[in-house]
Design an enzyme around this catalytic site. Sequence first.
Site: not given
Ligand code: PAF
Length: 292
Positions: A149, A186-187, A32-33, A39, A155
């Site tokens: 991650g 990290l978030s 989600m940027g 990331h 998730q």
């Molecule tokens: O983990 C995330 O950033 C989001 O949940 C994802 C997997 C990109 C889906 O929008």
Amino acid sequence: MEGTTPVIARTREELAAARSRVSGTLALVPTMGALHEGHRSLIRRAREIADTVAVSVFVNPLQFGPDEDFDRYPRTFAGDLAACAEEGAGLVFAPSRAVMYPAEPQVTIRSGPMGEVVEGAARPGHFDGMLTVVMKLFQLVRPDAAVFGEKDAQQLAMIRRMVADLDVPVRVVGAPTVREPDGLALSSRNRYLSELERETALALSQALRAGGDAAAAGSAPSAVVRAARAVLDKAAHAAPPLDLDYLVLVDPTTFTEIDDAHTGPAVLAVAGRVGATHLIDNLPMRFGPSEI
Ligand code: PAF
């Protein structure tokens, strides 16, 4: 650092054209940027398993509840692009909401029982929205593999389950949580925290460490949870306080709580709010005889 600018696709047509030029295998890193070192580590993992890496950057409205931070979620596209270039991603898919959802979707993915417990109970509908966008990204990008991650352990478990249940031909790969030197996971949401809030937020990783130490010393699941809870109880009286959503010790594939008879892998998962910021973290562990 690589420094080659990735191809940027903003529309379905641009994505299809870029995808058709990819030879060899493709790994997708959905994001989600607001990209950070966590990331970047996913992109590096993706490069190890595929010839080309695609990164998607899309803040998915479907996975935010009405009182959540969709509007204020950080949008830092120039920095994201620079990070993708530095890590050697070949393609960045950055669709607008209208490209991703040309019509309000009527047919969506239902996350089932696993989507209603733990984080799903704290954020109703979140996993349905998340799985729906991940499925759409898989259909649009057509990756051979996708990297997620392990910080978002539920998730990741749900995506693995969706891929298995719906026979989606994508290999799902998890990559370890990246932490600050003091333990904070990290978030993208960490940037919301004031200095004092960040101090309080450290209790999440400290609680997990206390639980992990107890498990390593041979404690039973209930004692592991007690050790972690003692840390969180203190943080509930800090200024600012930690407002705990949950602390659970679960089976990593179903996210149902385990009891003291459990043997095998488990995940200690925690979530809470500091100020207006929702933070989650987890620690994998094992009970019973170690694997040979
Ligand atoms: O983990 C995330 O950033 C989001 O949940 C994802 C997997 C990109 C889906 O929008």
